[in-house]
Enzyme design. Structure first.
Site, PDB file in Angstrom:
ATOM      1  CB  CYS A 189      -0.883  -0.010   1.245  1.00 14.01           C
ATOM      2  SG  CYS A 189      -1.875   1.486   1.439  1.00 14.01           S
ATOM      3  CB  CYS A 249      -2.950   3.769  -5.607  1.00 16.29           C
ATOM      4  SG  CYS A 249      -4.269   2.909  -4.715  1.00 16.29           S
TER       5      CYS A 249
HETATM    6  N1  DGL Z   1      -3.892   0.583  -2.146  1.00 20.33           N
HETATM    7  C1  DGL Z   1      -3.509   1.710  -1.377  1.00 20.33           C
HETATM    8  C2  DGL Z   1      -2.274   2.389  -1.985  1.00 20.33           C
HETATM    9  O1  DGL Z   1      -1.459   1.734  -2.601  1.00 20.33           O
HETATM   10  C3  DGL Z   1      -4.484   2.781  -1.036  1.00 20.33           C
HETATM   11  C4  DGL Z   1      -5.900   2.568  -1.093  1.00 20.33           C
HETATM   12  C5  DGL Z   1      -6.682   3.393  -0.090  1.00 20.33           C
HETATM   13  O2  DGL Z   1      -6.863   4.610  -0.268  1.00 20.33           O
HETATM   14  O3  DGL Z   1      -7.075   2.777   0.878  1.00 20.33           O
HETATM   15  O4  DGL Z   1      -2.076   3.552  -1.843  1.00 20.33           O
END
Ligand code: DGL
Length: 272
Positions: free
Chosen positions: A85, A195
């Site tokens: 993430c 993301c």
């Molecule tokens: N998948 C997460 C990232 O790589 C973020 C998603 C979210 O906003 O929860 O930033």
């Protein structure tokens, strides 16, 4: 009967597995690369869906969740933690590294490789609001972006689309168009998928951007870094298992994980 019936509980549940987590299902795009690079490892994936999306939350919430999930994984005996993430990385990777003895490998937006690849000198970074506003991303831009134009674009709504496995609807196309078209119009020939949810929208993004535009997803680089960090502790024999946990609605996450990962995935509840 054993004279010490509780002895078995003393052994960590996921001894020597690799823990991987995200705010939701986006990190499955990283898990996929890890599984391909490390077929014999046991993987434990946590979707912190009960507290998502992270990208619209404040920093203390993101840090608190990253530490809670990271410490849970460490307590289960994992030998490495992957932050799948970008938002958790840019806000809280340092805090997690300070608070655990387990090696932490963390994804971050692929700005350095984008700088090497661009021909127009214009790069678009697609990410959550917290990521585009973060100090870490500002630092990456200063460190690697000299002489380049780096356009930071938050993409509200995209995470929610992926959380519903809504990858091909007219709404998806419209939301992708809204944030990608202006970057291409400004000359971007390289787009960073900053993301981990966004690789699931790759087809729609590429359609809007056009075939000549590079889309950069650092998931494979993260898997390579994990292999490097495991070193001699890497398991090379047999087929590894993959377990899924969520702090959110198990039935909903189960449906989406089955869609994005495969029907054989079984999602279990992780107390919030
Ligand atoms: N998948 C997460 C990232 O790589 C973020 C998603 C979210 O906003 O929860 O930033």
């Amino acid at each position: 009967m054993s004279p010490h019936p509780t002895t078995a509980l003393a052994r960590p549940v996921f001894d020597h597995a690799i823990g991987v987590f995200d705010s939701g299902v986006g990190g499955l795009s990283v898990l996929r690369a890890i599984r391909a690079a490390l077929p014999s490892e046991d993987l434990v994936y946590v979707a912190d869906s009960g507290h998502a999306p992270y990208g619209d939350q404040n920093e203390s919430h993101i840090t608190q969740r990253t530490l809670t999930v990271g410490q849970w994984l460490a307590q289960q005996g994992v030998k490495a933690i992957t932050i799948a993430c970008n938002t958790a990385t840019v806000v809280a990777a340092r805090s997690l590294r300070e608070q655990t003895h387990v090696p932490v490998v963390a994804i971050e937006p692929a700005i350095k490789p984008a700088v090497a690849l661009t021909r127009t000198g214009v790069i678009g970074v697609l990410a959550t609001r917290q990521t585009v506003q973060s100090e870490s991303v500002a630092k990456l831009c200063t460190q690697y972006g000299e002489g380049k134009r780096i356009l930071l674009q938050a993409c509200p709504g995209w995470v929610e689309l992926v959380e519903q496995a809504n990858l091909h609807s007219p709404l998806t196309e419209a939301l992708v168009q809204q944030f990608v078209a202006p970057l291409v119009a400004q000359g971007a020939d390289t787009l960073v998928l900053g993301c981990t949810h966004y690789p699931f929208l790759r087809d729609a993004i590429q359609r809007v951007a056009g075939e000549g535009v590079h889309l950069l997803d650092p998931a494979e680089a993260v898997a390579r870094e994990l292999v490097r960090r495991l070193g001699q502790h890497r398991r090379t024999e047999g087929d590894g298992t993959t377990r899924f946990f969520t702090t959110g609605d198990v039935a909903q996450v189960q449906r989406v994980v089955a869609d994005l990962w495969g029907d054989d995935a079984v999602v279990q509840a992780l107390p919030s």
